[in-house]
Design an enzyme around this catalytic site. Structure first.
Site, PDB file in Angstrom:
ATOM      1  N   LYS A 145      -5.911   6.819  -2.551  1.00 37.93           N
ATOM      2  CA  LYS A 145      -6.606   5.666  -1.986  1.00 37.93           C
ATOM      3  C   LYS A 145      -7.356   4.888  -3.060  1.00 37.93           C
ATOM      4  O   LYS A 145      -7.166   5.110  -4.240  1.00 37.93           O
ATOM      5  CB  LYS A 145      -7.542   6.119  -0.861  1.00 37.93           C
ATOM      6  CG  LYS A 145      -6.842   6.864   0.276  1.00 37.93           C
ATOM      7  CD  LYS A 145      -5.813   6.017   0.997  1.00 37.93           C
ATOM      8  CE  LYS A 145      -6.436   5.031   1.947  1.00 37.93           C
ATOM      9  NZ  LYS A 145      -5.437   4.309   2.777  1.00 37.93           N
ATOM     10  N   HIS A 165      -2.349  -1.459  -2.338  1.00 39.01           N
ATOM     11  CA  HIS A 165      -2.478  -2.502  -1.311  1.00 39.01           C
ATOM     12  C   HIS A 165      -2.905  -3.824  -1.947  1.00 39.01           C
ATOM     13  O   HIS A 165      -3.864  -4.449  -1.522  1.00 39.01           O
ATOM     14  CB  HIS A 165      -3.475  -2.074  -0.230  1.00 39.01           C
ATOM     15  CG  HIS A 165      -3.134  -0.771   0.417  1.00 39.01           C
ATOM     16  ND1 HIS A 165      -1.962  -0.559   1.099  1.00 39.01           N
ATOM     17  CD2 HIS A 165      -3.814   0.406   0.467  1.00 39.01           C
ATOM     18  CE1 HIS A 165      -1.921   0.684   1.546  1.00 39.01           C
ATOM     19  NE2 HIS A 165      -3.022   1.297   1.170  1.00 39.01           N
TER      20      HIS A 165
END
Length: 360
Positions: free
Chosen positions: A78, A96
């Site tokens: 993450k 992302h």
């Protein structure tokens, strides 16, 4: 045995992230192949540090990747911490950063500032564009689990990680007496869709399964006519939304629980633009419509961490053979590098355009 790449497995700063992209058994395989691995201490990782030591890995304090030699690939899952701003290493994680998500441009600027590289795991694909390592099955499974338990009034919060046998037991409990209504899985033929369907079947619910054919010409009335929706479709270019505000307010809406597994909330590719922020372990459910026909949204963006051991082992089994190929100069990692280069270049152009406009 030749020398392989040098990996640095970092601690995840998000408190609810218990997974690891590489588990001790697969770390041992890489070590035997000549890969040097350093593993940071982590108070929450589901896999004990001692197991990595037995696998032949070195250890380091949490967060010490910032001082790792530049020839190391920093491996994680993450988001990175805010400091250091300039990123000088080659980082492997889910960034992302390529679809206009919130913070994407800033992340790319950090790599530009430090001369580092993002090798985004979402874009580690084969020649046909299929992802080579993915958590999709477990994300879909957990999205459906939370949706069913919430609809039954049996979802305990804050969420906590369990093993699959425990989640399955919760799904089966009360299934004979619950009024579960009808369930729809969109993207049912993909990894996430299969996981969602398996969870629903375990709960005693036979889901309606839609995939490309059904979403190409979407029957919005039919979609609204289900009680529970699990969306597992991840798109890379904008498409017409599956749900809009008008759908939520339609008089024929039966839909009461939506689980968005993809959580593409801040991207122009979001197919469910009816909510604007993800939910979390403390508050996994957000009410979108109140009154006599309530509608609730579940959009937890690290669902597989709710069963971190199974999810971690499955992902690691797919990833470790790819890690052996780091630095080969072609193939999947080279495609990751090209994707980053294109995105970083576009980000730099956008920044310069803004600066020029400001000067004018």
């Amino acid at each position: 045995m030749g020398a392989g790449p040098r990996l640095w497995l970092r601690h995840e700063t998000r408190a609810t992230e218990r997974r690891a992209p590489l588990v001790p058994e697969d770390a041992a395989r890489l070590v035997r192949e000549g890969v040097a691995i350093t593993v940071e201490e982590s108070p929450q990782r589901a896999f004990p540090l001692a197991e990595y030591v037995r696998a032949g890995c070195a250890t380091a304090p949490a967060g010490s990747w910032v001082d790792a030699p530049e020839d190391h690939y920093v491996l994680g899952l993450k988001e990175l911490p805010a400091e250091p701003y300039a990123l000088r290493h080659r980082h492997i994680f889910f960034g992302h950063a390529y679809k206009g998500q919130a913070g994407a441009a800033e992340l790319l600027r950090r790599f530009e500032a430090g001369g580092g590289v993002l090798l985004d795991l979402e874009y580690l694909t084969d020649d046909h564009g299929r992802r080579l390592a993915a958590f999709g099955y477990w994300a879909g499974y957990m999205g459906a689990v939370l949706a069913v338990l919430h609809r039954r009034g049996a979802l305990e919060t804050p969420l906590r990680p369990l093993e699959r046998t425990e989640w399955d037991a919760l799904l089966r409990a009360g299934g004979d007496t619950a009024d579960d209504g009808s369930a729809l899985v969109v993207g049912a033929l993909g990894r996430s869709g299969r996981g969602a369907c398996d969870a629903l079947e375990t709960a005693g619910i036979s889901p309606v399964r839609w995939d490309v054919a059904e979403t190409r010409d979407l029957d919005r009335e039919a979609l609204r006519g289900h009680d529970l929706l699990v969306n597992t479709v991840l798109v890379t270019t904008p498409v017409p939304p599956f749900l809009t505000g008008a759908d939520l307010d339609a008089p024929d809406r039966r839909l009461s629980v939506v689980a968005d597994v993809t959580c593409d909330v801040d991207s122009e590719c979001n197919v469910l633009p009816v909510y604007d922020t993800v939910t979390d372990w403390e508050h996994p459910v957000r009410r979108l419509r109140d009154g006599d026909r309530p509608l609730d949204m579940i959009a937890v963006d690290n669902l597989p961490s709710l069963l971190p051991v199974e999810a971690g082992r499955a992902f690691s089994a797919e990833l470790w053979p790819q890690l052996l190929r780091l630095g080969d100069g072609d193939g999947a990692w080279f495609r990751c590098l090209l994707t980053f280069a294109r995105a970083a270049g576009a980000s730099a152009v956008a920044d310069r355009t803004k600066e020029d406009a400001h000067v004018r």
